[in-house]
Design a protein around this motif. Structure first.
Motif, PDB file in Angstrom:
ATOM      1  N   HIS A 176       0.846  -1.191   0.000  1.00 49.59           N
ATOM      2  CA  HIS A 176       0.000   0.000   0.000  1.00 49.59           C
ATOM      3  C   HIS A 176       0.882   1.242   0.000  1.00 49.59           C
ATOM      4  O   HIS A 176       1.967   1.255   0.603  1.00 49.59           O
ATOM      5  N   PHE A 177       0.397   2.310  -0.602  1.00 54.09           N
ATOM      6  CA  PHE A 177       1.128   3.581  -0.569  1.00 54.09           C
ATOM      7  C   PHE A 177       0.192   4.719  -0.948  1.00 54.09           C
ATOM      8  O   PHE A 177      -0.855   4.519  -1.583  1.00 54.09           O
ATOM      9  N   LEU A 178       0.569   5.928  -0.537  1.00 51.13           N
ATOM     10  CA  LEU A 178      -0.125   7.141  -0.937  1.00 51.13           C
ATOM     11  C   LEU A 178       0.526   7.672  -2.200  1.00 51.13           C
ATOM     12  O   LEU A 178       1.755   7.723  -2.294  1.00 51.13           O
ATOM     13  N   VAL A 179      -0.292   8.104  -3.168  1.00 50.07           N
ATOM     14  CA  VAL A 179       0.268   8.620  -4.410  1.00 50.07           C
ATOM     15  C   VAL A 179      -0.598   9.756  -4.934  1.00 50.07           C
ATOM     16  O   VAL A 179      -1.820   9.746  -4.809  1.00 50.07           O
ATOM     17  N   GLY A 180       0.050  10.755  -5.509  1.00 50.61           N
ATOM     18  CA  GLY A 180      -0.636  11.860  -6.160  1.00 50.61           C
ATOM     19  C   GLY A 180       0.129  12.255  -7.395  1.00 50.61           C
ATOM     20  O   GLY A 180       1.242  11.799  -7.639  1.00 50.61           O
ATOM     21  N   GLY A 181      -0.446  13.149  -8.211  1.00 53.67           N
ATOM     22  CA  GLY A 181       0.214  13.524  -9.456  1.00 53.67           C
ATOM     23  C   GLY A 181       0.156  12.380 -10.441  1.00 53.67           C
ATOM     24  O   GLY A 181      -0.781  11.589 -10.446  1.00 53.67           O
ATOM     25  N   GLY A 182       1.187  12.271 -11.262  1.00 54.02           N
ATOM     26  CA  GLY A 182       1.224  11.157 -12.186  1.00 54.02           C
ATOM     27  C   GLY A 182       0.163  11.210 -13.244  1.00 54.02           C
ATOM     28  O   GLY A 182      -0.574  10.257 -13.474  1.00 54.02           O
ATOM     29  N   LYS A 183       0.068  12.336 -13.917  1.00 59.51           N
ATOM     30  CA  LYS A 183      -0.997  12.523 -14.902  1.00 59.51           C
ATOM     31  C   LYS A 183      -0.782  11.707 -16.165  1.00 59.51           C
ATOM     32  O   LYS A 183      -1.704  11.459 -16.940  1.00 59.51           O
ATOM     33  N   TYR A 184       0.463  11.258 -16.396  1.00 62.66           N
ATOM     34  CA  TYR A 184       0.804  10.578 -17.639  1.00 62.66           C
ATOM     35  C   TYR A 184       1.281   9.162 -17.343  1.00 62.66           C
ATOM     36  O   TYR A 184       2.448   8.956 -17.008  1.00 62.66           O
ATOM     37  N   PRO A 185       0.370   8.175 -17.427  1.00 61.99           N
ATOM     38  CA  PRO A 185       0.766   6.778 -17.142  1.00 61.99           C
ATOM     39  C   PRO A 185       1.952   6.346 -17.989  1.00 61.99           C
ATOM     40  O   PRO A 185       1.998   6.602 -19.188  1.00 61.99           O
ATOM     41  N   GLY A 186       2.912   5.694 -17.363  1.00 63.62           N
ATOM     42  CA  GLY A 186       4.116   5.263 -18.065  1.00 63.62           C
ATOM     43  C   GLY A 186       5.190   6.319 -18.111  1.00 63.62           C
ATOM     44  O   GLY A 186       6.375   6.014 -18.241  1.00 63.62           O
ATOM     45  N   LYS A 187       4.765   7.589 -18.015  1.00 58.99           N
ATOM     46  CA  LYS A 187       5.728   8.697 -18.023  1.00 58.99           C
ATOM     47  C   LYS A 187       5.985   9.213 -16.611  1.00 58.99           C
ATOM     48  O   LYS A 187       7.097   9.568 -16.254  1.00 58.99           O
ATOM     49  N   THR A 188       4.926   9.296 -15.802  1.00 61.53           N
ATOM     50  CA  THR A 188       5.058   9.686 -14.394  1.00 61.53           C
ATOM     51  C   THR A 188       4.286   8.660 -13.584  1.00 61.53           C
ATOM     52  O   THR A 188       3.058   8.665 -13.567  1.00 61.53           O
ATOM     53  N   CYS A 189       4.998   7.765 -12.934  1.00 62.96           N
ATOM     54  CA  CYS A 189       4.330   6.639 -12.295  1.00 62.96           C
ATOM     55  C   CYS A 189       5.201   6.013 -11.213  1.00 62.96           C
ATOM     56  O   CYS A 189       6.369   6.358 -11.059  1.00 62.96           O
ATOM     57  N   VAL A 190       4.598   5.073 -10.474  1.00 63.93           N
ATOM     58  CA  VAL A 190       5.306   4.243  -9.504  1.00 63.93           C
ATOM     59  C   VAL A 190       5.349   2.833 -10.080  1.00 63.93           C
ATOM     60  O   VAL A 190       4.325   2.338 -10.574  1.00 63.93           O
ATOM     61  N   GLU A 191       6.511   2.203 -10.043  1.00 59.39           N
ATOM     62  CA  GLU A 191       6.674   0.885 -10.644  1.00 59.39           C
ATOM     63  C   GLU A 191       7.109  -0.131  -9.593  1.00 59.39           C
ATOM     64  O   GLU A 191       7.867   0.200  -8.680  1.00 59.39           O
ATOM     65  N   LEU A 192       6.649  -1.367  -9.762  1.00 56.56           N
ATOM     66  CA  LEU A 192       7.136  -2.480  -8.947  1.00 56.56           C
ATOM     67  C   LEU A 192       7.925  -3.423  -9.847  1.00 56.56           C
ATOM     68  O   LEU A 192       7.414  -3.918 -10.852  1.00 56.56           O
ATOM     69  N   TRP A 193       9.188  -3.640  -9.482  1.00 59.75           N
ATOM     70  CA  TRP A 193      10.067  -4.560 -10.207  1.00 59.75           C
ATOM     71  C   TRP A 193      10.329  -5.770  -9.319  1.00 59.75           C
ATOM     72  O   TRP A 193      10.743  -5.624  -8.168  1.00 59.75           O
ATOM     73  N   VAL A 194      10.055  -6.947  -9.848  1.00 64.48           N
ATOM     74  CA  VAL A 194      10.308  -8.195  -9.117  1.00 64.48           C
ATOM     75  C   VAL A 194      11.349  -8.993  -9.882  1.00 64.48           C
ATOM     76  O   VAL A 194      11.149  -9.332 -11.053  1.00 64.48           O
ATOM     77  N   GLU A 195      12.471  -9.217  -9.217  1.00 66.35           N
ATOM     78  CA  GLU A 195      13.602  -9.938  -9.820  1.00 66.35           C
ATOM     79  C   GLU A 195      13.921  -9.369 -11.208  1.00 66.35           C
ATOM     80  O   GLU A 195      13.976 -10.070 -12.220  1.00 66.35           O
ATOM     81  N   GLU A 196      14.095  -8.019 -11.198  1.00 64.50           N
ATOM     82  CA  GLU A 196      14.528  -7.256 -12.380  1.00 64.50           C
ATOM     83  C   GLU A 196      13.496  -7.252 -13.520  1.00 64.50           C
ATOM     84  O   GLU A 196      13.833  -6.963 -14.666  1.00 64.50           O
ATOM     85  N   GLU A 197      12.232  -7.558 -13.211  1.00 64.17           N
ATOM     86  CA  GLU A 197      11.180  -7.501 -14.235  1.00 64.17           C
ATOM     87  C   GLU A 197      10.078  -6.556 -13.766  1.00 64.17           C
ATOM     88  O   GLU A 197       9.611  -6.637 -12.619  1.00 64.17           O
TER      89      GLU A 197
END
Length: 988
Positions: A865-886
């Motif tokens: 879980h996390f708090l997030v704001g902004g990020g109007k452009y998916p893929g350009k401004t976003c939070v990502e989860l990488w699992v074992e470099e993927e």
């Protein structure tokens, strides 16, 4: 499950029982613990560490006074408070220590060691009177004044009262004949010794002769298992594998000299030699990645090119003359890429004015020049040149005019971004950037014209504008990335500069000719006339008639092999420095280096093949009583590893170390690469790696460093006991033991061979077996480790409440050096905001891009879980989860779902499918044009879903990681104690 403290207490008790069985009665518990930590082999280490402490040497304190305090007094105070003042204001003179202690009309101005009681400090802080009246001192200057008083207000003894007078001259010829360091280097005669069987080369003859003269004997030779570890750590900074120890011990048993010689050659040929010895020279070069704080906060993103140049130069055994001259003038005398070597100076602090007024500009320039002269003087010549900035040197033959003669060289030298590619590549990049800039300007001009005329664009104009914008985006996307470059020097002029009266560049005196120091050049020193003069300066530094350069350099080599130099003030060979303990040996080494064409590796071979180097560090009470400081080398000095060697050794024995060489630096201590490749800020407070390094005595790179300080403080051992870094090393070491050995006895034996290069003693084996055997008695069978570490409590990943991102890695410019503190005024209203820290990618404005990446963590819960704001452009401004470099999941703020607000909102990821796997979280801002940054706060793992808002009380996480008490098995606790032992951390 045992708690950490219960485990240690149990091991103490086990150690005490073993001691009692050996009929050592009445042993205190702390001695038993020392037995556990050092396993019977730590007595000499304990004796060495008990006396370690930090503090200023008398030489260092006087040097601080000469370079920081006296210039300040002269520049800001002498006009009203010296022998030249008429009248002396307030009855106070500060041109001598007696005047400061006596004080003026208000009483004593300085109370040594008590800055808070010193009227001088109160005056410069403008708490009582306002001094100086023409403007308050800078905070840094006030802090330096306080530090000087805390030292005890050191002042050179026997100095005349009127210190402002610089009219006296020097008898240079007397200095050349009477002071040891200015005398010409002459190859000394090899002394005769009584014990003719001990010397293996001439180094030993000089050492043994001195010992015999004072009635001491050299220590016996070190055990072969000890010697092999010493050689590995000394030359490549890594421990030997057990197989390497066995090979050496077997070979040395029959042909010791041959075995030592072969191993030395093998290690000198290792590419890791340059990494180990390159770090020593980087200290001299005060190497950093920038960020020096007030007036010097620039980043040096390409500094690593200089670091790699040093490593490679040492690996290929670049002769000393070239090694030094390239660092002064590589851009003038070498090939294209040799300009990188001038990072020796180019990476130093370049101070900026704090307001643009003439005084600030002059002060910033004076400080920058002082840094260059100080680094040149102390680093290469062993002279405190900076002490002549405001007046003739009070102790060494360096007139103020010669200071400004050398300063003139650097006054005609600037820094640049030196391309490391061909000119046509540079031109192609610049042409593309010019086209992009021209197109941006065209668009901007047209938009401004429309605004000025107060009208909308016509359909035709709008079509053209749209096409231009599309072209601009295409050009940006397809433009070639910037070419590779390095920070280097460049010539900017060829003029002499005037002497600055009392160090004030606004008060010019007579012109100072650019030339070398007269005391080092018999006859008149030739004036430098070629460009800045750096090429001629380089030639003077390496000239065979200059007696200082070779002496200073070989002394540094000796220092890093023995823990102390033959001259124990490595950066001061002047009259305030110490005289050499073995002056003939020092000159013999200097002539040996010259005779071998400046081969640094040849010098290593000579020293390392000697009996002197092979001595044990065994404690001898008779010798210690006669020479406790070991100035005459009756034994080898046991040395605690520096932080780089210690961390690299930890990762090596656990099997994690990544030996990849070179390339851009890292700032995550969890990264398995060698510590040499960490980022280092000049102020020591910029990167996650700074905090780790500073805990273990890594110095601030504000000035040239001659030798590392050594401290023993509780925080260090608390780190060994409780830090996630050490807990993970214990787990990894346990895994290595378990994978290679089956029985507990085999694990204990392998652990000792990996860590200490030897088999355990019977007592050590018994202690280990008894401790490991308690698991069935002290650990409940019904509770597994998995239940202990993977309970239902929430696990905090990051709340960003600190003053920096810690181990999170910043790339690009979108994210600053630290989380934003609280909400952003006038811009954001945060629902459910839990703390004062917040990630915001707006650093530098909308035109910047970049990413922020977390350290690795293990997925242990069903949700993140996390708090997030902004990020109007998916893929350009976003939070990502990488699992074992993927890349597996992304998220943006509520803006991409409508509303156009930056208000933070809860977001959840279902991550149950990745439990037990390694993951990272990455925040991305890859949009340059227009609004679109990302804001994130409070990331945690939970087995419960988010239900409503604000933040549910039942989900408040309290633990960032599993508690240390429950995280380690019995074997892992045993491994942690071994990894924290003195025997592992010291080079015997």
């Amino acid at each position: 499950m045992l708690s950490k403290f219960e485990a240690i207490q149990a091991m103490i008790q086990l150690g005490a029982r073993v001691i009692c069985r050996q009929r050592i009665e009445g042993t205190p518990l702390w001695v038993a613990l020392a037995t556990v930590l050092c396993f019977g082999h730590g007595s000499s280490f304990a004796q060495e560490t008990l006396g370690l402490k930090t503090g200023e040497s008398s030489e260092g304190a006087l040097e601080f006074f000469e370079t920081k305090i006296r210039p300040l007094f002269i520049e800001r105070c002498y006009e009203c408070h010296s022998a030249d003042s008429d009248p002396v204001e307030g009855g106070l003179r500060i041109d001598g220590i007696q005047g400061l202690l006596k004080g003026g009309d208000s009483g004593p101005a300085v109370v040594p060691e008590k800055p808070e009681e010193s009227l001088l400090v109160q005056a410069v802080e403008w708490k009582s009177v306002e001094m100086p009246p023409d403007g308050k001192l800078a905070e840094a200057e006030i802090e330096q004044l306080k530090r000087w008083i805390e030292m005890g207000a050191p002042w050179p003894e026997g100095e005349a009262q009127n210190l402002a007078d610089s009219s006296h001259g020097y008898d240079f010829q007397t200095w050349r004949t009477e002071h040891w360091s200015f005398r010409p280097i002459v190859k000394p005669q090899i002394p005769e010794v009584r014990e003719i069987a001990w010397p293996k080369n001439h180094v030993d003859s000089f050492v043994l002769s001195k010992l015999e003269n004072i009635g001491l004997q050299p220590a016996p030779a070190a055990q072969h298992s000890v010697l092999v570890r010493r050689l590995y750590w000394d030359l490549i900074g890594l421990p030997p594998e057990p197989e390497a120890v066995d090979r050496f011990v077997k070979s040395a048993a029959t042909h010791e000299d041959q075995a030592v010689s072969q191993l030395v050659d093998e290690l000198l040929d290792s590419p890791h030699y340059g990494e180990r010895w390159g770090r020593h020279w980087l200290d001299v070069a005060r190497y950093s990645d920038g960020y020096g704080g007030f007036l010097d906060n620039a980043a040096y993103p390409q500094a690593w090119h200089y670091r790699d140049w040093v490593v490679q130069a040492l690996n290929r055994d670049l002769p000393l003359s070239q090694f030094l001259s390239m660092q002064i003038a590589g851009d003038l005398i070498g090939e294209r890429d040799d300009a990188v070597a001038t990072g020796f100076f180019a990476l130093g602090p370049t101070y900026n004015s704090d307001g643009g007024d003439p005084e600030s500009v002059a002060q910033a320039k004076a400080e920058t020049l002082s840094d260059r002269l100080d680094t040149l003087g102390r680093g290469m010549l062993g002279l405190t040149l900076a002490c002549s900035r405001c007046h003739d040197h009070k102790f060494d033959p360096i007139p103020q005019s010669e200071y400004y003669g050398l300063a003139g060289v650097f006054n005609n030298t600037g820094t640049q971004e030196h391309p490391l590619v061909d000119a046509d590549v540079v031109k192609q990049y610049q042409d593309e950037q010019t086209k992009i800039k021209d197109l941006q300007n065209d668009i901007k001009k047209f938009e401004e014209q429309l605004k000025k005329e107060g009208r909308e664009a016509s359909p035709e104009e709008a079509s053209v504008l749209a096409q231009q914008r599309e072209d601009l985006e295409t050009r940006k996307k397809t433009a070639m990335p910037k070419y590779d470059w390095a920070h280097s020097l460049r010539d900017t002029g060829s003029k002499n500069m005037p002497v600055a009266i009392r160090g004030d560049l606004r008060k010019p005196g007579e012109e100072a000719k650019r030339r070398f120091l007269e005391v080092l050049v018999p006859g008149d020193a030739t004036e430098f006339r070629e460009g800045s003069g750096r090429k001629e300066l380089a030639a003077a530094i390496i000239d065979s008639g200059n007696p200082l350069t070779s002496r200073v350099f070989v002394n540094r080599i000796w220092l890093h092999h023995f823990g102390h130099g033959l001259v124990r003030t490595p950066s001061n060979f002047g009259s305030l420095g110490e005289s050499p303990t073995h002056p003939e040996l020092l000159d013999y080494l200097a002539t040996y280096l010259r005779e071998h064409q400046g081969s640094i590796k040849a010098l290593h071979r000579l020293i390392l093949n000697s009996s002197t180097y092979r001595m044990s560090s065994k404690y001898d009470p008779v010798a210690f009583a006669a020479d406790g400081a070991n100035r005459y080398l009756w034994r080898m000095n046991p040395r605690r590893m520096d932080v780089e060697t210690w961390r690299d050794s930890l990762l090596s024995v656990t099997g994690e170390l990544d030996l990849k060489q070179g390339g851009p630096p890292l700032d995550q201590p969890s990264n398995p690469r060698r510590t040499l490749y960490f980022k280092v800020s000049r102020n020591g407070d910029q990167f996650g790696s700074d905090k780790f390094l500073r805990l273990f005595d890594f110095p601030l790179m504000r000035a040239t460093i001659d030798q590392r300080p050594t401290s023993i403080v509780p925080q260090q051992f608390l780190f060994l006991m409780n830090s996630p870094f050490m807990l993970e090393r214990a787990r990894k070491f346990s895994e290595r033991l378990t994978s290679a050995a089956t029985t507990e006895t085999e694990k204990i034996h392998l652990a000792h061979r990996l860590l200490y290069g030897r088999e355990p003693t019977p007592a050590e084996t018994e202690i280990g077996l008894e401790f490991l055997g308690q698991v069935s008695k002290l650990e409940p069978d019904s509770e597994s480790l998995e239940t202990q570490t993977l309970g239902n409590e929430d696990l905090l990943i990051e709340d960003f409440e600190g003053s920096s991102y810690g181990d999170w890695e910043v790339d690009g410019e979108a994210f600053g050096a630290a989380p934003a503190q609280g909400t952003l005024a006038g811009q954001m209203v945060v629902t459910g905001f839990l703390g004062r820290g917040l990630v915001n990618s707006f650093n530098g404005g909308d035109g910047t891009v970049g990413s922020l990446t977390s350290p690795e963590f293990i997925v242990q819960r069903d949700h993140i879980h996390f708090l997030v704001g902004g990020g109007k452009y998916p893929g350009k401004t976003c939070v990502e989860l990488w699992v074992e470099e993927e890349l597996v999941l992304t998220a943006t703020g509520p803006n991409d779902r409508g509303g156009g607000s930056e208000q933070l909102d809860w977001h959840s990821w279902d991550v149950a499918r990745w439990k037990g796997k390694t993951a990272r979280i990455r925040m991305v801002d890859a949009r340059r044009e227009g609004w679109g940054h990302i804001n994130v706060d409070h990331i945690f793992q939970s087995d419960l879903p988010i239900v409503g808002e604000p933040f549910p009380d039942r989900l408040r996480p309290v633990n960032a990681t599993p508690s240390p008490e429950s995280a380690l098995t019995q074997l892992q606790q045993y491994c942690q104690v071994l990894l924290s032992s003195n025997e592992f951390m010291f080079i015997p």
